[in-house]
Write a protein that holds these residues in place. Structure first.
Motif, PDB file in Angstrom:
ATOM      1  N   PRO A 189       0.813  -1.225   0.000  1.00  0.00           N
ATOM      2  CA  PRO A 189       0.000   0.000   0.000  1.00  0.00           C
ATOM      3  C   PRO A 189       0.841   1.268   0.000  1.00  0.00           C
ATOM      4  O   PRO A 189       0.439   2.270  -0.605  1.00  0.00           O
ATOM      5  CB  PRO A 189      -0.813  -0.139   1.296  1.00  0.00           C
ATOM      6  CG  PRO A 189      -0.944  -1.615   1.490  1.00  0.00           C
ATOM      7  CD  PRO A 189       0.362  -2.192   1.022  1.00  0.00           C
ATOM      8  N   SER A 214      -4.152  -1.526  -2.866  1.00  0.00           N
ATOM      9  CA  SER A 214      -5.074  -1.664  -1.739  1.00  0.00           C
ATOM     10  C   SER A 214      -4.598  -2.771  -0.804  1.00  0.00           C
ATOM     11  O   SER A 214      -3.967  -3.735  -1.238  1.00  0.00           O
ATOM     12  CB  SER A 214      -6.481  -1.973  -2.245  1.00  0.00           C
ATOM     13  OG  SER A 214      -6.501  -3.218  -2.904  1.00  0.00           O
ATOM     14  N   SER A 215      -4.918  -2.611   0.468  1.00  0.00           N
ATOM     15  CA  SER A 215      -4.474  -3.611   1.454  1.00  0.00           C
ATOM     16  C   SER A 215      -5.472  -4.745   1.597  1.00  0.00           C
ATOM     17  O   SER A 215      -6.563  -4.705   1.080  1.00  0.00           O
ATOM     18  CB  SER A 215      -4.278  -2.916   2.803  1.00  0.00           C
ATOM     19  OG  SER A 215      -5.482  -2.303   3.218  1.00  0.00           O
TER      20      SER A 215
END
Length: 124
Positions: free
Chosen positions: A88, A123-124
């Motif tokens: 991220p 995105s995590s």
């Protein structure tokens, strides 16, 4: 007007890979050191990786070593950035740049030509 054009950005998940490419849209001739920089919102543009005019020398920012690979592509101005195991914190706009310096350089004032940037979001 001489310009660089980046492509390959996008939205991926943590651990995924992306490949950025950069080419000249014209007006840049000769052999150049090529570099990649990135800029996250509210932060200064920072060095990511660079490759010398003949491809013999490369240099990476510490947090991308072992995950990113810079390589020259085709014509003298073509360059790619292979990004693996994305995190991220790699989220940023990525810029391609060309420098007529001999050897790799890591600071923005040493680069004469810049692209418009391509967004990379992890995105995590």
């Amino acid at each position: 007007q001489a310009q660089l054009v980046e492509s390959g950005g996008g939205l991926v998940q943590a651990g995924d890979s992306l490949r950025l490419s950069c080419r000249s849209s014209g007006g840049i001739y000769g052999a150049y050191t090529m570099g990649w920089f990135r800029q996250a919102p509210g932060q200064e543009r920072e060095f990511v990786a660079a490759i010398s005019w003949n491809g013999a020398e490369t240099y990476y920012e510490d947090t991308v070593k072992g995950r990113f690979t810079i390589s020259r592509q085709g014509a003298s101005i073509g360059v790619a950035l292979e990004m693996n195991n994305l995190r991220p914190e790699d989220t940023a706009v990525y810029y391609c740049a060309a420098s007529n310096s001999i050897g790799v350089v890591t600071t923005t004032p040493r680069y004469e030509f810049w692209g418009q940037g391509t967004q990379v979001t992890v995105s995590s």
